[in-house]
Design a protein around this motif. Structure first.
Motif, PDB file in Angstrom:
ATOM      1  N   LEU A   1      36.512  87.041  16.949  1.00  0.00           N
ATOM      2  CA  LEU A   1      37.282  87.140  15.701  1.00  0.00           C
ATOM      3  C   LEU A   1      38.443  88.106  15.842  1.00  0.00           C
ATOM      4  O   LEU A   1      39.307  88.157  14.966  1.00  0.00           O
ATOM      5  N   SER A   2      38.421  88.924  16.908  1.00  0.00           N
ATOM      6  CA  SER A   2      39.379  90.016  17.008  1.00  0.00           C
ATOM      7  C   SER A   2      40.262  89.849  18.244  1.00  0.00           C
ATOM      8  O   SER A   2      39.781  89.563  19.340  1.00  0.00           O
ATOM      9  N   GLU A   3      41.577  90.031  18.032  1.00  0.00           N
ATOM     10  CA  GLU A   3      42.542  89.927  19.140  1.00  0.00           C
ATOM     11  C   GLU A   3      42.248  90.971  20.211  1.00  0.00           C
ATOM     12  O   GLU A   3      42.406  90.709  21.404  1.00  0.00           O
TER      13      GLU A   3
ATOM     14  N   THR B   1      16.505  80.828  23.035  1.00  0.00           N
ATOM     15  CA  THR B   1      16.679  82.118  22.360  1.00  0.00           C
ATOM     16  C   THR B   1      16.057  83.220  23.231  1.00  0.00           C
ATOM     17  O   THR B   1      14.994  83.744  22.924  1.00  0.00           O
ATOM     18  N   PRO B   2      16.727  83.566  24.340  1.00  0.00           N
ATOM     19  CA  PRO B   2      16.146  84.554  25.258  1.00  0.00           C
ATOM     20  C   PRO B   2      16.205  85.968  24.677  1.00  0.00           C
ATOM     21  O   PRO B   2      17.037  86.275  23.827  1.00  0.00           O
ATOM     22  N   TYR B   3      15.295  86.797  25.173  1.00  0.00           N
ATOM     23  CA  TYR B   3      15.216  88.200  24.741  1.00  0.00           C
ATOM     24  C   TYR B   3      15.243  89.093  25.971  1.00  0.00           C
ATOM     25  O   TYR B   3      14.418  88.925  26.887  1.00  0.00           O
TER      26      TYR B   3
ATOM     27  N   LYS C   1      32.061 103.183  14.119  1.00  0.00           N
ATOM     28  CA  LYS C   1      33.076 102.393  14.827  1.00  0.00           C
ATOM     29  C   LYS C   1      32.531 101.028  15.246  1.00  0.00           C
ATOM     30  O   LYS C   1      33.226 100.023  15.200  1.00  0.00           O
ATOM     31  N   LEU C   2      31.246 101.002  15.634  1.00  0.00           N
ATOM     32  CA  LEU C   2      30.633  99.718  16.006  1.00  0.00           C
ATOM     33  C   LEU C   2      30.622  98.789  14.795  1.00  0.00           C
ATOM     34  O   LEU C   2      30.961  97.610  14.872  1.00  0.00           O
ATOM     35  N   HIS C   3      30.242  99.377  13.656  1.00  0.00           N
ATOM     36  CA  HIS C   3      30.180  98.608  12.413  1.00  0.00           C
ATOM     37  C   HIS C   3      31.557  98.065  12.047  1.00  0.00           C
ATOM     38  O   HIS C   3      31.697  96.931  11.571  1.00  0.00           O
TER      39      HIS C   3
HETATM   40  P1  NAD Z   1      29.030  93.962  19.507  1.00  0.00           P
HETATM   41  O1  NAD Z   1      29.242  94.365  18.100  1.00  0.00           O
HETATM   42  O2  NAD Z   1      29.397  94.889  20.586  1.00  0.00           O
HETATM   43  O3  NAD Z   1      29.774  92.571  19.789  1.00  0.00           O
HETATM   44  C1  NAD Z   1      29.784  91.496  18.888  1.00  0.00           C
HETATM   45  C2  NAD Z   1      31.103  90.749  19.072  1.00  0.00           C
HETATM   46  O4  NAD Z   1      31.055  89.536  18.331  1.00  0.00           O
HETATM   47  C3  NAD Z   1      32.309  91.539  18.572  1.00  0.00           C
HETATM   48  O5  NAD Z   1      33.326  91.526  19.560  1.00  0.00           O
HETATM   49  C4  NAD Z   1      32.723  90.787  17.322  1.00  0.00           C
HETATM   50  O6  NAD Z   1      34.130  90.858  17.075  1.00  0.00           O
HETATM   51  C5  NAD Z   1      32.281  89.376  17.651  1.00  0.00           C
HETATM   52  N1  NAD Z   1      32.038  88.512  16.478  1.00  0.00           N
HETATM   53  C6  NAD Z   1      31.418  88.840  15.317  1.00  0.00           C
HETATM   54  N2  NAD Z   1      31.383  87.766  14.489  1.00  0.00           N
HETATM   55  C7  NAD Z   1      31.961  86.746  15.164  1.00  0.00           C
HETATM   56  C8  NAD Z   1      32.213  85.373  14.844  1.00  0.00           C
HETATM   57  N3  NAD Z   1      31.868  84.857  13.649  1.00  0.00           N
HETATM   58  N4  NAD Z   1      32.823  84.602  15.779  1.00  0.00           N
HETATM   59  C9  NAD Z   1      33.197  85.120  16.970  1.00  0.00           C
HETATM   60  N5  NAD Z   1      32.972  86.414  17.326  1.00  0.00           N
HETATM   61  C10 NAD Z   1      32.383  87.219  16.428  1.00  0.00           C
HETATM   62  O7  NAD Z   1      27.461  93.569  19.605  1.00  0.00           O
HETATM   63  P2  NAD Z   1      26.500  93.576  20.903  1.00  0.00           P
HETATM   64  O8  NAD Z   1      25.869  94.922  21.032  1.00  0.00           O
HETATM   65  O9  NAD Z   1      27.227  92.977  22.053  1.00  0.00           O
HETATM   66  O10 NAD Z   1      25.342  92.582  20.414  1.00  0.00           O
HETATM   67  C11 NAD Z   1      25.627  91.208  20.227  1.00  0.00           C
HETATM   68  C12 NAD Z   1      24.462  90.534  19.524  1.00  0.00           C
HETATM   69  O11 NAD Z   1      23.360  90.403  20.417  1.00  0.00           O
HETATM   70  C13 NAD Z   1      23.917  91.310  18.328  1.00  0.00           C
HETATM   71  O12 NAD Z   1      23.475  90.375  17.353  1.00  0.00           O
HETATM   72  C14 NAD Z   1      22.743  92.047  18.912  1.00  0.00           C
HETATM   73  O13 NAD Z   1      21.825  92.446  17.933  1.00  0.00           O
HETATM   74  C15 NAD Z   1      22.205  90.986  19.824  1.00  0.00           C
HETATM   75  N6  NAD Z   1      21.356  91.405  20.938  1.00  0.00           N
HETATM   76  C16 NAD Z   1      20.377  90.538  21.310  1.00  0.00           C
HETATM   77  C17 NAD Z   1      19.596  90.824  22.404  1.00  0.00           C
HETATM   78  C18 NAD Z   1      18.549  89.851  22.837  1.00  0.00           C
HETATM   79  O14 NAD Z   1      17.708  90.225  23.662  1.00  0.00           O
HETATM   80  N7  NAD Z   1      18.525  88.611  22.358  1.00  0.00           N
HETATM   81  C19 NAD Z   1      19.790  92.008  23.115  1.00  0.00           C
HETATM   82  C20 NAD Z   1      20.809  92.876  22.725  1.00  0.00           C
HETATM   83  C21 NAD Z   1      21.613  92.547  21.634  1.00  0.00           C
END
Ligand code: NAD
Ligand code: ZN
Ligand code: ZN
Length: 347
Positions: free
Chosen positions: A207-209, A294-296, A333-335
């Protein structure tokens, strides 16, 4: 010692003084050298009371499920670990004995829940503190010469995409396309892993440039904003075939829908993000023979492989460093979506 704790539902995490833990038999105490900030922390701190309770994380919760540190103290009976050794923490702690754990897949331990075993920062006290107690020495992987601050996030932001991608490798032959949705902490490492391990073309969507610029700088062949045209642009770029693998690092409703419209016949649609999106799967709702996954997190062996990829110079984490006192700011900032790559806390 200091610890960053989530203490009350809906409130910001705060830095508090807690007792320094002592390692019991089989345990190891680390002096934390770095702790990564994951979007999953944001997710859990956004849960209403009932849902938070259902996850069983408990309160207060010392945050941080990406951790690295040096061995400060060793519990009775621990061998093969030296004082002062620099370690990465394997986070998805399991029982070590079930069939999954026997394969190193502690992320899929079938006994952890019933035994009350929880990962650090996701139930057990986490890495955003001066010291971190490790329940078992097998949950440590030596970092060797790797810088802990630059590499701590490989324990999740590296390991999770690595696990997701390795299971799809047979589909990523020459001429194929992989789509990465979300080029944040996990996504920007995922792009590098795809480029390092496959000949596939990589298309990043965000979503972000700023995130698209990061995606290009770490090797994405194409990077595009997520909007009403994204699906048709990707279809066009792939000659109408779609992408053999789509990895959704957001997992929200619009992104799982986008994933289902751009995945190719016999492709993998892999949902890593925990954004709550739901995909109806049935005959005709996705292209023929698409596998939805849906890997974890990842396996212990895969963490070693990810660290080896970093040692080989094939992947690097873009990091923004904060002190423990400034950790709440990192979450803000993350938020706000303004972290480039991963925020890392250095106590
Ligand atoms: P992050 O905030 O660093 O990155 C998320 C990115 O997605 C951002 O760049 C944001 O701009 C982008 N984004 C948000 N909405 C979007 C949309 N509608 N279309 C396109 N891009 C969009 O987050 P992160 O720490 O990289 O985590 C990513 C996701 O993975 C989170 O949901 C986190 O909870 C999850 N996660 C899952 C596992 C797992 O084991 N399945 C492990 C770690 C994190
Ligand atoms: Zn995480
Ligand atoms: Zn187990």
């Amino acid at each position: 010692m200091r610890a960053l704790q989530y203490r009350a539902i809906g409130s910001a995490p705060v830095l508090v003084e807690v007792d320094q833990p002592e390692p019991g038999p089989g345990q190891v105490l680390l002096k934390v050298s770095a702790a990564g900030v994951c979007h999953s922390d944001q997710f859990l701190m956004g849960l209403p009371q009932e849902q938070y309770d259902a996850y069983g994380f408990g309160l207060p919760l010392t945050l941080g499920h990406e951790g690295a540190g040096t061995v400060e103290a060793i519990g009775a009976g621990v061998t093969g670990v030296s004082l002062g050794e620099s370690m990465a923490v394997y986070g998805p702690w399991g029982c070590g004995r079930c069939h999954m754990c026997a394969q190193g897949k502690e992320n899929y331990c079938t006994a952890a829940a019933s035994l009350g075993i929880q990962p650090p920062g996701l139930g057990a006290p986490g890495s955003m503190a001066d010291y971190l107690l490790i329940d078992d020495a097998r949950h440590l992987v030596p970092l060797g010469d790797l810088d802990p601050v630059a590499n701590v996030s490989l324990t999740d932001a590296g390991l999770t995409p690595y696990h997701a991608i390795t299971l799809s490798l047979p589909k990523l032959v020459a001429g194929t396309t992989a789509v990465v949705i979300g080029a944040g902490g996990l996504g920007h490492v995922g792009i590098q892993i795809l480029k390092a391990m496959t000949p596939a073309r990589v298309i990043a969507v965000d979503l972000s440039e700023q995130k698209l610029e990061l995606a290009r700088s770490v090797g994405a062949d194409e990077a595009m904003l997520s909007d009403g045209d994204t699906a048709s642009v990707i279809r066009g770029l792939t000659g109408g075939l779609g992408a053999s693998v789509v990895i959704d690092f957001v997992g929200a409703q619009p992104t799982v829908e986008l994933a289902s419209t751009v995945v190719a016949v016999e492709g993998d649609l892999t949902i890593v993000g925990i954004g709550g999106g739901m995909l109806p799967v049935g005959f005709g709702s996705v292209p023929y023979d698409v596998a939805v996954r849906t890997p974890y997190w990842g396996t212990r062996a895969e963490l070693m492989e990810v660290l080896d990829l970093a040692r080989a110079g094939r992947i690097t984490v873009e990091t923004e460093v904060f002190s423990l006192a400034d950790a709440p700011l990192a979450y803000e900032k993350l938020h706000a979506g303004t972290i480039r790559g991963r925020a890392v806390i250095v106590p």
